[in-house]
Design a protein around this motif. Structure first.
Motif, PDB file in Angstrom:
ATOM      1  N   ILE A 143      -6.529  17.714  -3.742  1.00 52.58           N
ATOM      2  CA  ILE A 143      -6.395  16.262  -3.714  1.00 52.58           C
ATOM      3  C   ILE A 143      -6.417  15.669  -5.125  1.00 52.58           C
ATOM      4  CG2 ILE A 143      -8.880  15.787  -3.506  1.00 52.58           C
ATOM      5  CD1 ILE A 143      -6.067  13.856  -1.725  1.00 52.58           C
TER       6      ILE A 143
ATOM      7  N   GLU B 267      -6.356  -4.837   8.610  1.00 58.08           N
ATOM      8  CA  GLU B 267      -5.445  -3.727   8.880  1.00 58.08           C
ATOM      9  C   GLU B 267      -4.976  -3.770  10.322  1.00 58.08           C
ATOM     10  OE1 GLU B 267      -7.990  -0.235   8.538  1.00 58.08           O
ATOM     11  OE2 GLU B 267      -7.427  -0.031   6.449  1.00 58.08           O
ATOM     12  N   GLY B 268      -3.820  -3.195  10.555  1.00 58.26           N
ATOM     13  CA  GLY B 268      -3.406  -2.917  11.930  1.00 58.26           C
ATOM     14  C   GLY B 268      -3.002  -4.142  12.744  1.00 58.26           C
ATOM     15  N   VAL B 269      -2.452  -5.161  12.086  1.00 58.67           N
ATOM     16  CA  VAL B 269      -1.989  -6.336  12.826  1.00 58.67           C
ATOM     17  C   VAL B 269      -0.651  -5.994  13.493  1.00 58.67           C
ATOM     18  CG1 VAL B 269      -1.293  -8.761  12.654  1.00 58.67           C
ATOM     19  CG2 VAL B 269      -3.146  -7.875  11.214  1.00 58.67           C
ATOM     20  N   GLU B 270      -0.662  -5.995  14.818  1.00 58.09           N
ATOM     21  CA  GLU B 270       0.524  -5.570  15.557  1.00 58.09           C
ATOM     22  C   GLU B 270       1.200  -6.709  16.312  1.00 58.09           C
ATOM     23  OE1 GLU B 270      -0.595  -2.179  17.939  1.00 58.09           O
ATOM     24  OE2 GLU B 270      -0.962  -0.920  16.169  1.00 58.09           O
TER      25      GLU B 270
ATOM     26  N   PRO C  79       5.399   1.092   7.393  1.00 60.07           N
ATOM     27  CA  PRO C  79       5.624   1.676   6.062  1.00 60.07           C
ATOM     28  C   PRO C  79       7.086   2.123   5.935  1.00 60.07           C
ATOM     29  CG  PRO C  79       3.630   2.590   7.067  1.00 60.07           C
ATOM     30  CD  PRO C  79       4.339   1.793   8.137  1.00 60.07           C
TER      31      PRO C  79
ATOM     32  N   ASP D  76     -11.965   0.287   1.940  1.00 60.01           N
ATOM     33  CA  ASP D  76     -11.032   0.571   3.034  1.00 60.01           C
ATOM     34  C   ASP D  76     -11.796   0.851   4.325  1.00 60.01           C
ATOM     35  OD1 ASP D  76      -8.579   0.985   4.176  1.00 60.01           O
ATOM     36  OD2 ASP D  76      -8.037   2.702   2.924  1.00 60.01           O
TER      37      ASP D  76
ATOM     38  N   GLN E 186     -11.687  12.605  -5.698  1.00 60.55           N
ATOM     39  CA  GLN E 186     -11.103  11.969  -6.885  1.00 60.55           C
ATOM     40  C   GLN E 186     -12.121  11.057  -7.564  1.00 60.55           C
ATOM     41  OE1 GLN E 186      -7.597  10.615  -4.388  1.00 60.55           O
ATOM     42  NE2 GLN E 186      -6.742  10.523  -6.450  1.00 60.55           N
TER      43      GLN E 186
ATOM     44  N   LEU F  84       1.488   5.048   0.787  1.00 63.87           N
ATOM     45  CA  LEU F  84       0.968   6.007   1.778  1.00 63.87           C
ATOM     46  C   LEU F  84       1.741   7.316   1.647  1.00 63.87           C
ATOM     47  CD1 LEU F  84       0.853   3.322   4.591  1.00 63.87           C
ATOM     48  CD2 LEU F  84      -1.181   4.473   3.650  1.00 63.87           C
TER      49      LEU F  84
ATOM     50  N   GLU G 193       0.855  -1.191   0.000  1.00 66.11           N
ATOM     51  CA  GLU G 193       0.000   0.000   0.000  1.00 66.11           C
ATOM     52  C   GLU G 193       0.888   1.236   0.000  1.00 66.11           C
ATOM     53  OE1 GLU G 193      -2.927   0.441   3.142  1.00 66.11           O
ATOM     54  OE2 GLU G 193      -3.751   2.253   2.206  1.00 66.11           O
TER      55      GLU G 193
ATOM     56  N   ASN H   6      -4.708   4.764  -2.312  1.00 67.03           N
ATOM     57  CA  ASN H   6      -5.927   5.304  -1.700  1.00 67.03           C
ATOM     58  C   ASN H   6      -6.536   6.395  -2.572  1.00 67.03           C
ATOM     59  OD1 ASN H   6      -6.043   4.099   1.191  1.00 67.03           O
ATOM     60  ND2 ASN H   6      -3.902   4.720   0.911  1.00 67.03           N
ATOM     61  N   LEU H   7      -7.850   6.338  -2.719  1.00 66.57           N
ATOM     62  CA  LEU H   7      -8.576   7.373  -3.463  1.00 66.57           C
ATOM     63  C   LEU H   7      -9.463   8.128  -2.489  1.00 66.57           C
ATOM     64  CD1 LEU H   7     -10.207   6.000  -6.720  1.00 66.57           C
ATOM     65  CD2 LEU H   7      -8.102   7.307  -6.456  1.00 66.57           C
ATOM     66  N   SER H   8      -9.533   9.431  -2.628  1.00 65.41           N
ATOM     67  CA  SER H   8     -10.446  10.168  -1.768  1.00 65.41           C
ATOM     68  C   SER H   8     -11.734  10.452  -2.543  1.00 65.41           C
ATOM     69  CB  SER H   8      -9.784  11.450  -1.292  1.00 65.41           C
ATOM     70  OG  SER H   8      -9.792  12.363  -2.340  1.00 65.41           O
TER      71      SER H   8
ATOM     72  N   ILE I  12      -4.372  15.463   4.175  1.00 67.09           N
ATOM     73  CA  ILE I  12      -5.321  14.938   3.176  1.00 67.09           C
ATOM     74  C   ILE I  12      -6.712  15.591   3.321  1.00 67.09           C
ATOM     75  CG2 ILE I  12      -6.619  12.876   2.442  1.00 67.09           C
ATOM     76  CD1 ILE I  12      -3.924  12.864   1.193  1.00 67.09           C
TER      77      ILE I  12
HETATM   78  P1  C2E Z   1      -5.510   3.759   5.528  1.00 63.83           P
HETATM   79  O1  C2E Z   1      -5.652   3.726   4.054  1.00 63.83           O
HETATM   80  O2  C2E Z   1      -6.481   2.953   6.304  1.00 63.83           O
HETATM   81  O3  C2E Z   1      -4.006   3.284   5.786  1.00 63.83           O
HETATM   82  C1  C2E Z   1      -3.606   2.529   6.893  1.00 63.83           C
HETATM   83  C2  C2E Z   1      -3.023   3.389   7.971  1.00 63.83           C
HETATM   84  O4  C2E Z   1      -2.729   2.573   9.104  1.00 63.83           O
HETATM   85  C3  C2E Z   1      -1.680   4.054   7.606  1.00 63.83           C
HETATM   86  O5  C2E Z   1      -1.606   5.287   8.315  1.00 63.83           O
HETATM   87  C4  C2E Z   1      -0.673   3.062   8.174  1.00 63.83           C
HETATM   88  O6  C2E Z   1       0.592   3.641   8.408  1.00 63.83           O
HETATM   89  C5  C2E Z   1      -1.359   2.689   9.462  1.00 63.83           C
HETATM   90  N1  C2E Z   1      -0.931   1.383   9.990  1.00 63.83           N
HETATM   91  C6  C2E Z   1      -0.470   0.326   9.303  1.00 63.83           C
HETATM   92  N2  C2E Z   1      -0.233  -0.729  10.114  1.00 63.83           N
HETATM   93  C7  C2E Z   1      -0.537  -0.317  11.369  1.00 63.83           C
HETATM   94  C8  C2E Z   1      -0.505  -0.962  12.659  1.00 63.83           C
HETATM   95  O7  C2E Z   1      -0.132  -2.124  12.817  1.00 63.83           O
HETATM   96  N3  C2E Z   1      -0.910  -0.220  13.719  1.00 63.83           N
HETATM   97  C9  C2E Z   1      -1.335   1.070  13.593  1.00 63.83           C
HETATM   98  N4  C2E Z   1      -1.686   1.720  14.697  1.00 63.83           N
HETATM   99  N5  C2E Z   1      -1.381   1.702  12.386  1.00 63.83           N
HETATM  100  C10 C2E Z   1      -0.998   1.012  11.290  1.00 63.83           C
HETATM  101  P2  C2E Z   1      -1.139   6.625   7.602  1.00 63.83           P
HETATM  102  O8  C2E Z   1       0.001   6.340   6.664  1.00 63.83           O
HETATM  103  O9  C2E Z   1      -0.964   7.655   8.652  1.00 63.83           O
HETATM  104  O10 C2E Z   1      -2.393   6.996   6.698  1.00 63.83           O
HETATM  105  C11 C2E Z   1      -3.606   7.377   7.284  1.00 63.83           C
HETATM  106  C12 C2E Z   1      -4.692   7.502   6.263  1.00 63.83           C
HETATM  107  O11 C2E Z   1      -4.417   8.567   5.331  1.00 63.83           O
HETATM  108  C13 C2E Z   1      -4.843   6.270   5.379  1.00 63.83           C
HETATM  109  O12 C2E Z   1      -5.559   5.279   6.077  1.00 63.83           O
HETATM  110  C14 C2E Z   1      -5.599   6.852   4.200  1.00 63.83           C
HETATM  111  O13 C2E Z   1      -6.971   6.954   4.494  1.00 63.83           O
HETATM  112  C15 C2E Z   1      -5.012   8.251   4.112  1.00 63.83           C
HETATM  113  N6  C2E Z   1      -4.013   8.267   3.018  1.00 63.83           N
HETATM  114  C16 C2E Z   1      -2.714   7.895   3.026  1.00 63.83           C
HETATM  115  N7  C2E Z   1      -2.139   8.072   1.814  1.00 63.83           N
HETATM  116  C17 C2E Z   1      -3.114   8.577   1.010  1.00 63.83           C
HETATM  117  C18 C2E Z   1      -3.164   8.978  -0.370  1.00 63.83           C
HETATM  118  O14 C2E Z   1      -2.186   8.871  -1.138  1.00 63.83           O
HETATM  119  N8  C2E Z   1      -4.355   9.469  -0.829  1.00 63.83           N
HETATM  120  C19 C2E Z   1      -5.463   9.562  -0.036  1.00 63.83           C
HETATM  121  N9  C2E Z   1      -6.606  10.052  -0.547  1.00 63.83           N
HETATM  122  N10 C2E Z   1      -5.469   9.183   1.259  1.00 63.83           N
HETATM  123  C20 C2E Z   1      -4.301   8.704   1.778  1.00 63.83           C
END
Ligand code: C2E
Ligand code: MG
Ligand code: MG
Ligand code: MG
Length: 279
Positions: free
Chosen positions: A87, A238-241, A265, A178, A121, A61, A59, A116-118, A78
């Motif tokens: 965006i 998502e979020g497997v820790e 990431p 998502d 978009q 990010l 993914e 990811n699409l907002s 965002i």
């Molecule tokens: P998302 O698409 O649900 O992405 C997953 C988020 O969870 C990411 O946060 C990732 O770093 C985080 N994550 C992954 N594994 C774990 C884990 O084990 N534990 C926890 N606590 N977190 C984890 P991030 O990178 O801060 O992104 C947040 C949100 O921002 C994304 O949620 C997505 O909705 C948005 N985003 C990120 N990049 C883009 C982009 O290029 N375009 C758009 N429109 N939205 C974006």
């Protein structure tokens, strides 16, 4: 700011929320220049196939290297970019970068990339032609791209609004829902969406961390997985820790997982070194 104007007293604004508002304002104003000056960059997090632990995709990010505030996560900007419309060009940049950076990587087979699409978009008329153009320019098969759309962005969307997603799905682009499970959508509506994958929100994964795991969370995950599979959808979590979460989610039938237990990431260079073989 407290002001004294002609003897009238004004309430002091909450300094914290005022600072946040100024911050939002200056970040918003800076967004177009940031895009121009290449201040955005991508990190990649692997998607792991639960059956064999192999990498199945990544993914993308987005992050912002701000000249004053340093590194900012997407939650900081965002929503601002979505609000102003920036965006759309930012999202196009993300798509281009992500496809170009990942198309040279391979895990055993070519790696898929999730972008990811907002909502903005999604409703832009150029989404379909832009996506096709990006894939063609990189020589990448549509099936190597997965577009992630939040469940909440699709709530209430009518047939016309879903058309672009259907068009993309028809040429072979994967569509993932998502943050699934947070949007209160009607489960019956799942049949009307062009989705190929459900990404189960991190909150469900967190519920499994307790000992014993919350039985309600277990039941939910089990139910969603069987519903998704019955509809022909794959399930990503998502979020497997932790290992225990990974074990439980595999036993519950989840197909793919993402989270800090496997990897945080990382930069394209680190990702390629740790997760990809030259392909
Ligand atoms: P998302 O698409 O649900 O992405 C997953 C988020 O969870 C990411 O946060 C990732 O770093 C985080 N994550 C992954 N594994 C774990 C884990 O084990 N534990 C926890 N606590 N977190 C984890 P991030 O990178 O801060 O992104 C947040 C949100 O921002 C994304 O949620 C997505 O909705 C948005 N985003 C990120 N990049 C883009 C982009 O290029 N375009 C758009 N429109 N939205 C974006
Ligand atoms: Mg996502
Ligand atoms: Mg997500
Ligand atoms: Mg999320």
């Amino acid at each position: 700011r407290a002001k004294d104007a002609g003897g009238n007293r004004y309430e002091l604004a909450d300094p914290d929320s005022e600072a946040r508002a100024i911050d939002r304002h200056s970040l918003t104003n800076r967004l177009p220049a940031a895009l121009e000056r290449d201040e955005f960059f991508l990190e990649y997090q692997p998607l792991i196939r639960m059956s064999d632990g192999q990498v199945d995709g990544a993914e993308a990010l987005v992050r912002w290297r701000h000249p004053v505030h340093g590194r900012l996560g997407p939650d900081r900007f965002i929503p601002l970019a979505e609000h102003t419309g920036l965006i759309v060009p930012l999202g196009r940049w993300v798509l281009e970068q992500a496809v170009a950076q990942t198309c040279t990587w391979a895990g055993g087979q070519p790696l898929r990339v999730n972008v990811n699409l907002s909502p903005r978009q999604l409703h832009h008329p150029d989404l379909v032609p832009d996506t096709i153009a990006v894939l063609e320019a990189a020589g990448v098969a549509p099936s190597s791209l997965c577009l992630e759309v939040t469940e909440s962005a699709l709530i209430g969307a009518d047939e016309d609004e879903l058309k672009p997603l259907w068009q993309l799905a028809e040429i072979g682009v994967d569509i993932a829902l998502d943050d699934f499970g947070t949007g209160y959508s009607n489960l019956a509506n799942l049949r009307k969406l062009p989705a190929t994958t459900l990404k189960l929100d991190r909150s469900f994964t967190q519920g499994l961390q307790r000992h014993p795991a919350d039985p309600v969370d277990l039941t939910f995950v089990e139910g969603i997985v069987s519903l998704a599979h019955a509809l022909g959808l794959a399930v990503t979590v998502e979020g497997v820790e932790t290992e225990s979460q990974a074990d439980q989610l595999r036993d519950l039938g989840c197909d793919t997982a993402q989270g800090w237990y496997y990897a945080r990431p990382s930069s394209p260079g680190e990702f390629a070194r740790d997760w990809a073989t030259a392909g």
